[in-house]
Design a protein around this motif. Sequence first.
Motif, mmCIF file in Angstrom:
data_model
loop_
_atom_site.group_PDB
_atom_site.id
_atom_site.type_symbol
_atom_site.label_atom_id
_atom_site.label_comp_id
_atom_site.label_asym_id
_atom_site.label_seq_id
_atom_site.Cartn_x
_atom_site.Cartn_y
_atom_site.Cartn_z
ATOM 1 N N GLU A 391 8.584 2.916 -3.563
ATOM 2 C CA GLU A 391 8.199 2.128 -4.329
ATOM 3 C C GLU A 391 7.564 2.616 -6.007
ATOM 4 O OE1 GLU A 391 3.897 0.923 -1.884
ATOM 5 O OE2 GLU A 391 4.522 3.085 -1.754
ATOM 6 N N VAL A 392 6.476 2.279 -7.054
ATOM 7 C CA VAL A 392 6.427 2.369 -7.647
ATOM 8 C C VAL A 392 5.578 3.079 -8.281
ATOM 9 C CG1 VAL A 392 6.450 2.154 -10.695
ATOM 10 C CG2 VAL A 392 8.066 1.046 -9.035
ATOM 11 N N ILE A 393 5.515 4.521 -8.013
ATOM 12 C CA ILE A 393 5.032 5.793 -8.714
ATOM 13 C C ILE A 393 3.942 6.573 -9.438
ATOM 14 C CG2 ILE A 393 3.604 7.885 -6.593
ATOM 15 C CD1 ILE A 393 3.711 5.509 -5.116
ATOM 16 N N SER A 464 -0.070 4.666 -6.204
ATOM 17 C CA SER A 464 1.132 3.815 -5.635
ATOM 18 C C SER A 464 1.089 2.154 -6.752
ATOM 19 C CB SER A 464 1.299 2.687 -4.319
ATOM 20 O OG SER A 464 2.167 2.326 -4.333
ATOM 21 N N MET A 465 1.597 1.727 -7.836
ATOM 22 C CA MET A 465 1.532 0.542 -8.084
ATOM 23 C C MET A 465 1.608 -0.482 -7.243
ATOM 24 S SD MET A 465 1.040 2.517 -11.022
ATOM 25 C CE MET A 465 0.535 0.660 -11.900
ATOM 26 N N GLY A 466 2.159 -0.573 -6.008
ATOM 27 C CA GLY A 466 1.751 -2.075 -5.406
ATOM 28 C C GLY A 466 2.919 -3.190 -5.614
ATOM 29 N N ARG A 510 11.332 12.298 -8.989
ATOM 30 C CA ARG A 510 12.465 12.249 -10.399
ATOM 31 C C ARG A 510 11.773 10.667 -10.741
ATOM 32 N NH1 ARG A 510 18.074 15.099 -11.014
ATOM 33 N NH2 ARG A 510 17.926 17.009 -9.908
ATOM 34 N N LEU A 511 11.838 9.924 -9.876
ATOM 35 C CA LEU A 511 12.022 8.320 -9.864
ATOM 36 C C LEU A 511 10.056 8.322 -10.363
ATOM 37 C CD1 LEU A 511 13.487 5.958 -7.916
ATOM 38 C CD2 LEU A 511 13.818 5.924 -10.029
ATOM 39 N N VAL A 512 9.242 9.154 -10.036
ATOM 40 C CA VAL A 512 8.076 9.214 -10.476
ATOM 41 C C VAL A 512 7.316 9.059 -12.268
ATOM 42 C CG1 VAL A 512 5.599 10.000 -10.636
ATOM 43 C CG2 VAL A 512 6.955 10.140 -8.257
ATOM 44 N N VAL A 513 6.849 7.742 -12.051
ATOM 45 C CA VAL A 513 6.283 7.242 -13.914
ATOM 46 C C VAL A 513 5.230 8.582 -14.258
ATOM 47 C CG1 VAL A 513 5.718 5.642 -15.098
ATOM 48 C CG2 VAL A 513 7.111 5.376 -13.431
#
Length: 635
Positions: A391-393, A464-466, A510-513
Amino acid sequence: MHDVEWSPAELRELEDLRQRESLLPPDAPRALLSIRLSVLTEETTSPVRQELDLRRFAVNRGCRVVGVARDLNVSATKVPPWKRPELGDWINNRAPEFDQILFWKLDRFVRRISDLHLMIEWCREYDKVLAADKDPIDLDSAYGEMMVTMIAGMARIEAANTGVRLESLWKYARTTDRWVIGKPTYGYTTEDGPDGRRLVVHPFRKRVLRWIYAMLMRGRSMYKITQIVNRAGVPAPNGGRWYARNLTAILTNPALKGVRVIRPPKAKSKDISRIAYGTDGQPIRLAPPIFTDEEFDAVQDRLKQNAKHGRNSPKGKKLSLFLGVIKCGTCDANMYKHISTKKRSDGTVKLYPKLRCSSYTREPCGAPVFDPDEMYGVLADTVLDQLGDFEVIHREYARGAENLARVTELQASIKHYMDGLAPGGVFAVGGFIQEQAKEALQKLGAELKRIDPESTKDRWTYQSMGVTYRQHWAKLGTDQMEKDLLRAGITFVVHQKYCDLLIPDDVKSRLVVKDDYFKKSCNTRSSAALSTAGLAAALCHGYELSLTSPTHLIDEHLQAVLQICAMRSAAALRRQPWSNSGCAAPPSGAAVHDHQCSPGSPVWLTGDRRLCCPPLHAPDAILASPSAGGGEEAT
């Protein structure tokens, strides 16, 4: 402590300050100390003295020191606070851990008024305080904020005046054949004479340039030339190795003709210097030429013929995708896309793209070349397989002041009812009043229990951006995938017969925006308006400013303000681990993912190379949308 020596007396003083700090209440404001020096000399205030002064300042303010950001050998003019190694980490990643930023003097913190205003706005957004020990600066008050703006504005004007004086010196240099300012280009040096410093030819370096000229005329490539001069032990201008880039910068400089050159205002590093002309319309001659006009033109033609490829395509689009992600398995250098051309007998030109190691232009490591499109497809497909379902966080900053105030209010109310229900209390009278008090006490207790103690503190929250990264990259394309992989520290190592996708253990974090507050603010704020505000604030507090300040800092509106303020009374104004292919041992501390290279694993055959990653084709949306990608110079 950053290789800074502390004397016994300083260590005793530090221990005394820490003991005084230990007596502060648990809820004392938390202070971060910012220490910065551009160059450490005997004349500058040492980092040790700055820290001791700031610790004393913090104790006097009733603050507990929670950290010290020591940025030594860092320029405040070139590097803003949020980009410094230590202070930047605190500001961008550890903001919930402190309440105030304390610094020694304003020039130890910032030198540019635009940087200062961005920090003030960041403090407002994140509820932080800036304060200086040696300057009357404290953002706890409106007056302190005004003083910060005024002082930074004055510093900016002084820096601009320094630039004006330097530009005046360059203008004088254009009118004389003596050497006044600057560093000579390679091939020349300076020496003192009876009528001042003069530019003269450096004999050895001239021989080097003449040899390079001969090699170019014989059709030798820049790569081959730099290889030879490096093996011969000839140092580059900076004392290091020769590369095509630094050699090209020298060969394209008209100063090799022995004339004065200048750089146009706001020129970029790739822009070529221009010849300076005297009052007679002729180039200002400073020294004998190393190249004649005809030879210099021949060199430029040869360089243009050799320029068959580059990092950017002619249309401005990036030539090399996933730069910094795809690594050579032999030497760990970046892999670049290179395009060579060949003219056919029918007059058409055929392009030959290939992905090769960047060491090819230095000392080749011997790694093979690959087909760029196939390699990009394998990388994209492998990344989607491993990370596509994550998921994009997004990370957001949450302040706890509101919940903390409510908890304090609830605790006071609960204490009030408990005291009243105790024997002899105002509610311990039985009947309806006592029952209502008990019911109110239960409701207050239930509400207090529902408030998470962590929500009363400043903290990072993660939402979470869904969408998954597969959907995210399908929408935004290759450019966004490249940025995310670089941010996460993911690399794709290409060996001769297989590939490894190396994924850090903490890849999800690390992928957290993380939103870049300063980047967004810089794109929306006008630095000219900031300079105007700083100068106007300075005038409104009785500071004497000259109307001859640099005109590029003063717009028409500000000139009107200056004239009005100048007519007023000054007295009145003052009132106010890693994926393992099985073909090579993984790095230490690495985690082994599902990607394994075993006799039964699917392989990708391409020529005589075998890749563990199968050549599955990535979605078209992933691979089809790469993003489009002042003063004088001495001769």
